[in-house]
Enzyme design. Sequence first.
Site, PDB file in Angstrom:
ATOM      1  N   CYS A   2     -75.061 -55.821  20.692  1.00  0.00           N
ATOM      2  CA  CYS A   2     -74.061 -56.753  20.250  1.00  0.00           C
ATOM      3  C   CYS A   2     -73.085 -56.956  21.085  1.00  0.00           C
ATOM      4  O   CYS A   2     -72.994 -56.139  22.262  1.00  0.00           O
ATOM      5  CB  CYS A   2     -73.492 -56.280  18.881  1.00  0.00           C
ATOM      6  SG  CYS A   2     -74.714 -55.523  17.826  1.00  0.00           S
ATOM      7  N   ARG A  27     -75.998 -60.778  24.433  1.00  0.00           N
ATOM      8  CA  ARG A  27     -76.295 -59.683  23.861  1.00  0.00           C
ATOM      9  C   ARG A  27     -76.745 -59.461  22.633  1.00  0.00           C
ATOM     10  O   ARG A  27     -76.978 -58.539  22.021  1.00  0.00           O
ATOM     11  CB  ARG A  27     -74.862 -58.772  23.798  1.00  0.00           C
ATOM     12  CG  ARG A  27     -73.973 -58.776  25.314  1.00  0.00           C
ATOM     13  CD  ARG A  27     -72.861 -58.176  25.191  1.00  0.00           C
ATOM     14  NE  ARG A  27     -72.945 -56.759  25.071  1.00  0.00           N
ATOM     15  CZ  ARG A  27     -72.714 -55.882  26.004  1.00  0.00           C
ATOM     16  NH1 ARG A  27     -72.608 -56.449  27.388  1.00  0.00           N
ATOM     17  NH2 ARG A  27     -73.034 -54.641  25.621  1.00  0.00           N
ATOM     18  N   TRP A  74     -77.034 -58.181  17.615  1.00  0.00           N
ATOM     19  CA  TRP A  74     -78.530 -57.914  17.565  1.00  0.00           C
ATOM     20  C   TRP A  74     -78.626 -56.915  16.669  1.00  0.00           C
ATOM     21  O   TRP A  74     -78.208 -55.700  16.712  1.00  0.00           O
ATOM     22  CB  TRP A  74     -78.750 -57.583  18.858  1.00  0.00           C
ATOM     23  CG  TRP A  74     -80.238 -57.410  19.329  1.00  0.00           C
ATOM     24  CD1 TRP A  74     -81.140 -58.630  19.588  1.00  0.00           C
ATOM     25  CD2 TRP A  74     -81.003 -56.358  19.455  1.00  0.00           C
ATOM     26  NE1 TRP A  74     -82.230 -58.112  19.429  1.00  0.00           N
ATOM     27  CE2 TRP A  74     -82.287 -56.730  19.596  1.00  0.00           C
ATOM     28  CE3 TRP A  74     -80.802 -55.004  19.225  1.00  0.00           C
ATOM     29  CZ2 TRP A  74     -83.559 -55.787  19.560  1.00  0.00           C
ATOM     30  CZ3 TRP A  74     -81.724 -54.122  19.397  1.00  0.00           C
ATOM     31  CH2 TRP A  74     -83.163 -54.478  19.493  1.00  0.00           C
ATOM     32  N   ASN A  98     -70.051 -52.384  18.659  1.00  0.00           N
ATOM     33  CA  ASN A  98     -71.225 -52.306  19.581  1.00  0.00           C
ATOM     34  C   ASN A  98     -71.930 -50.862  19.674  1.00  0.00           C
ATOM     35  O   ASN A  98     -70.937 -50.143  20.447  1.00  0.00           O
ATOM     36  CB  ASN A  98     -70.859 -53.072  20.677  1.00  0.00           C
ATOM     37  CG  ASN A  98     -72.298 -52.888  21.849  1.00  0.00           C
ATOM     38  OD1 ASN A  98     -73.248 -52.717  21.719  1.00  0.00           O
ATOM     39  ND2 ASN A  98     -71.791 -52.829  23.195  1.00  0.00           N
ATOM     40  N   GLY A  99     -73.056 -50.605  19.590  1.00  0.00           N
ATOM     41  CA  GLY A  99     -73.526 -49.271  19.800  1.00  0.00           C
ATOM     42  C   GLY A  99     -74.257 -48.856  18.419  1.00  0.00           C
ATOM     43  O   GLY A  99     -74.667 -49.723  17.548  1.00  0.00           O
ATOM     44  N   GLU A 482     -95.826 -59.276  34.640  1.00  0.00           N
ATOM     45  CA  GLU A 482     -94.768 -60.405  34.146  1.00  0.00           C
ATOM     46  C   GLU A 482     -95.261 -61.691  33.565  1.00  0.00           C
ATOM     47  O   GLU A 482     -94.537 -62.128  32.706  1.00  0.00           O
ATOM     48  CB  GLU A 482     -94.103 -60.458  35.650  1.00  0.00           C
ATOM     49  CG  GLU A 482     -93.034 -61.478  35.677  1.00  0.00           C
ATOM     50  CD  GLU A 482     -91.724 -61.125  34.499  1.00  0.00           C
ATOM     51  OE1 GLU A 482     -91.855 -60.100  34.119  1.00  0.00           O
ATOM     52  OE2 GLU A 482     -91.023 -61.955  34.517  1.00  0.00           O
ATOM     53  N   LYS A 486     -93.777 -62.981  30.027  1.00  0.00           N
ATOM     54  CA  LYS A 486     -93.170 -64.368  29.783  1.00  0.00           C
ATOM     55  C   LYS A 486     -93.517 -64.837  28.700  1.00  0.00           C
ATOM     56  O   LYS A 486     -93.104 -65.510  27.874  1.00  0.00           O
ATOM     57  CB  LYS A 486     -93.167 -65.193  31.079  1.00  0.00           C
ATOM     58  CG  LYS A 486     -92.330 -65.292  32.046  1.00  0.00           C
ATOM     59  CD  LYS A 486     -90.895 -64.965  32.223  1.00  0.00           C
ATOM     60  CE  LYS A 486     -90.307 -63.794  31.531  1.00  0.00           C
ATOM     61  NZ  LYS A 486     -89.361 -62.777  32.410  1.00  0.00           N
ATOM     62  N   GLU A 489     -93.093 -63.482  25.159  1.00  0.00           N
ATOM     63  CA  GLU A 489     -91.354 -63.606  24.662  1.00  0.00           C
ATOM     64  C   GLU A 489     -90.983 -64.833  24.490  1.00  0.00           C
ATOM     65  O   GLU A 489     -90.080 -64.975  23.564  1.00  0.00           O
ATOM     66  CB  GLU A 489     -90.483 -62.570  25.583  1.00  0.00           C
ATOM     67  CG  GLU A 489     -90.371 -63.110  26.740  1.00  0.00           C
ATOM     68  CD  GLU A 489     -89.320 -62.193  27.739  1.00  0.00           C
ATOM     69  OE1 GLU A 489     -88.555 -61.497  27.284  1.00  0.00           O
ATOM     70  OE2 GLU A 489     -89.339 -62.383  28.960  1.00  0.00           O
ATOM     71  N   HIS A 505    -112.990 -51.528  31.513  1.00  0.00           N
ATOM     72  CA  HIS A 505    -112.863 -50.274  30.967  1.00  0.00           C
ATOM     73  C   HIS A 505    -112.340 -50.546  29.529  1.00  0.00           C
ATOM     74  O   HIS A 505    -112.101 -49.434  28.979  1.00  0.00           O
ATOM     75  CB  HIS A 505    -112.001 -49.441  31.859  1.00  0.00           C
ATOM     76  CG  HIS A 505    -112.431 -49.029  33.127  1.00  0.00           C
ATOM     77  ND1 HIS A 505    -113.707 -48.073  33.364  1.00  0.00           N
ATOM     78  CD2 HIS A 505    -112.109 -49.398  34.358  1.00  0.00           C
ATOM     79  CE1 HIS A 505    -113.843 -48.121  34.564  1.00  0.00           C
ATOM     80  NE2 HIS A 505    -112.990 -49.023  35.317  1.00  0.00           N
ATOM     81  N   LYS A 604     -80.295 -61.200  25.474  1.00  0.00           N
ATOM     82  CA  LYS A 604     -80.528 -60.927  26.942  1.00  0.00           C
ATOM     83  C   LYS A 604     -80.241 -59.838  27.640  1.00  0.00           C
ATOM     84  O   LYS A 604     -80.857 -59.301  28.753  1.00  0.00           O
ATOM     85  CB  LYS A 604     -79.475 -61.986  27.457  1.00  0.00           C
ATOM     86  CG  LYS A 604     -79.341 -62.181  29.053  1.00  0.00           C
ATOM     87  CD  LYS A 604     -80.533 -63.045  29.676  1.00  0.00           C
ATOM     88  CE  LYS A 604     -80.771 -62.921  31.099  1.00  0.00           C
ATOM     89  NZ  LYS A 604     -81.995 -63.094  31.582  1.00  0.00           N
TER      90      LYS A 604
HETATM   91  O1  M6R Z   1     -80.938 -56.761  32.535  1.00  0.00           O
HETATM   92  P1  M6R Z   1     -82.141 -55.897  32.796  1.00  0.00           P
HETATM   93  O2  M6R Z   1     -82.713 -56.424  34.029  1.00  0.00           O
HETATM   94  O3  M6R Z   1     -81.827 -54.498  32.831  1.00  0.00           O
HETATM   95  O4  M6R Z   1     -82.812 -56.150  31.536  1.00  0.00           O
HETATM   96  C1  M6R Z   1     -84.175 -55.584  31.465  1.00  0.00           C
HETATM   97  C2  M6R Z   1     -84.986 -56.165  30.355  1.00  0.00           C
HETATM   98  O5  M6R Z   1     -84.560 -56.091  29.037  1.00  0.00           O
HETATM   99  C3  M6R Z   1     -85.385 -57.727  30.625  1.00  0.00           C
HETATM  100  O6  M6R Z   1     -85.945 -57.870  31.844  1.00  0.00           O
HETATM  101  C4  M6R Z   1     -86.186 -58.084  29.723  1.00  0.00           C
HETATM  102  O7  M6R Z   1     -87.449 -57.481  29.475  1.00  0.00           O
HETATM  103  C5  M6R Z   1     -86.188 -59.835  29.835  1.00  0.00           C
HETATM  104  N1  M6R Z   1     -86.133 -60.349  28.410  1.00  0.00           N
HETATM  105  C6  M6R Z   1     -87.422 -60.228  30.446  1.00  0.00           C
HETATM  106  O8  M6R Z   1     -87.684 -61.539  30.362  1.00  0.00           O
END
Ligand code: M6R
Length: 609
Positions: A2, A27, A74, A98-99, A482, A486, A489, A505, A604
């Site tokens: 948050c 956030r 969040w 936040n927390g 990666e 992508k 998500e 395997h 984010k």
């Molecule tokens: O801000 P950060 O790079 O520490 O964030 C890490 C992950 O939360 C971030 O890379 C997340 O996996 C993204 N949604 C990937 O696209």
Amino acid sequence: MCGIVGYMGNQDATPVIMSGLKMLEYRGYDSAGICTMDSGDIEIRRSSGKLINLERLLKEQPLHGTIGIGHTRWATHGKPTVANAHPHKGGAVVVVHNGIIENYQILRDELSKKGHLFLSETDSEVISHLIDEKLKTAASLEEAVQLALKDLQGAYALCILSQKDEKTLIAAKSGSPMVIGIRGNEFFVASDMPAIISNTREMVVMEDGEMAVFRNGEVKFSTIDGLEITKTSHYIDWSPLKAEKNGYPNFMLKEIYEQPQAIRNVVAGRLRMDEGDVFLEGLNLNDSELNSFERLCLVACGTSWHAALTGKYLIEEYCRIPVDVEIASEFRYRDPLVSKKTLVIPISQSGETADTLAALREARSKDAHIVSICNVVDSSIPRESDGVIYTHAGLEIGVASTKAFTTQLVALYLLTIRLGRANGTIDLIKGREMIAALGELPSLVEKTLELDPQIEEIACECLTSWDAIYLGRGISYPIALEGALKLKEISYIHADGYPAGEMKHGPIALIDREMPVFILAPNDRHLVKVRSNMEEVITRGGRVIAVCSEGDHETSKGAEFTLHIPWAGEALSPVLFTVALQLMAYNFAILKGKDVDQPRNLAKSVTVE
Ligand code: M6R
């Protein structure tokens, strides 16, 4: 997680808070809310979903007052409903949080017995009731807050108002980030600087266990135990980057297309061609200090962890230094074996990821030396590091990390050159060769971006798939991970990445006519082996999308689709393969009508564990 904002001054609080929340939406965007206080009258507006819903509500039901607090959520405890949206009110007290409060259930049970009525499923609501309870005996709101904070276990950044003290705003923090902006007798509180930097550049960074009491145009800082402290503000000289789409339909596409420039930025001023070396201004370590480390430990989450894995391939190969790669959320709890002989490198786009920050602190407690790789200037992770390599990717708004990742790869490549030059594993000629390869990279990224129409066609053909597999060997393995992340998500298609040799395997059991298999086959030392893995998929009827290097017409045989990626050399081809896979995920998501900038359930920056 948050984002929180607080304001006290002489302006209408609502627009100040809303513009801060807009900057904090990265956030979390499960719900949003705001509370203002006007001559002791407290009014709250809350709505579920993105901030735009709150904006609409405020048009219908505006708020007034020059003191206020706001929140973008969040969801952790409790569904993303209006009832669970902040601010939460308990008796006379209103809070945004936040927390995570870990002992909230015990506190809630105790307070319920005392007659407090809870209206949400959140952990946060307990804070407002607890302060309200303490107000019964405390001499002031300030004292009630101090007493309440003693009972809380967990992490918090809080802004607090009370109907019983119409001239006071209180902010407190432990474990979650908080900054305070000061402009004369106006005060701004926020989870990070960009949320308030358009109002003031005079910032105070709050540390754990500290609180601030704003009253009558003045601020008093103390510890949460009531010990008065002096805090000095710092002038922030960087400019807030503007979140503008510049004609692109969304931020993610804009950020994908910004990569050539972002890569130019990460190398700018750092290359020393004559010396075959690089200059990393924030590293703060000379050759002998660099050579004193026995091992490196790269620690990160999500996409940044994939960058760390790629870094291991680079550094071990070129510098012959042992590198451990750690998932931050695991590292922090397993009493890791690091010492002052370990160089710990947290990697983070945001610099605020709670697990990565906690891992950094764990390493610090064991005397490790810490150099972070980070995009957001002055965020918590670089602030707590001994050195920092900024990636200069610019503001990344899209939740799916794109340019932040490719610039992390380039930053790791730069670090590889520096380490190798320091310990002699990279000689002058090799150093120059590696630097020269970087010069070509932005234009090769531009060429890769031209594959977009072809990528869209592939996405169109495979759109009905529910699953996908990504395979890569060597340095392409983290890129397979990666690519899969992508796709997951932003398109919500289940996808997994594997080392290509691992497929037999287990994952091979998944192969059928419905399964798209993305085979990453750059023209490197693994190509022959990868081709064999591809044959194994074809034999079992899988749909192969071969992502190979320009000029390779052998690998495309048997593949249903082929993408030819420009060749940048083995060490830099991960950057170009990534760009193609970003576009792949993007096209899948857009064709499925998904919100690529704010995918469901994500944020984010993950500022809770
Ligand atoms: O801000 P950060 O790079 O520490 O964030 C890490 C992950 O939360 C971030 O890379 C997340 O996996 C993204 N949604 C990937 O696209």
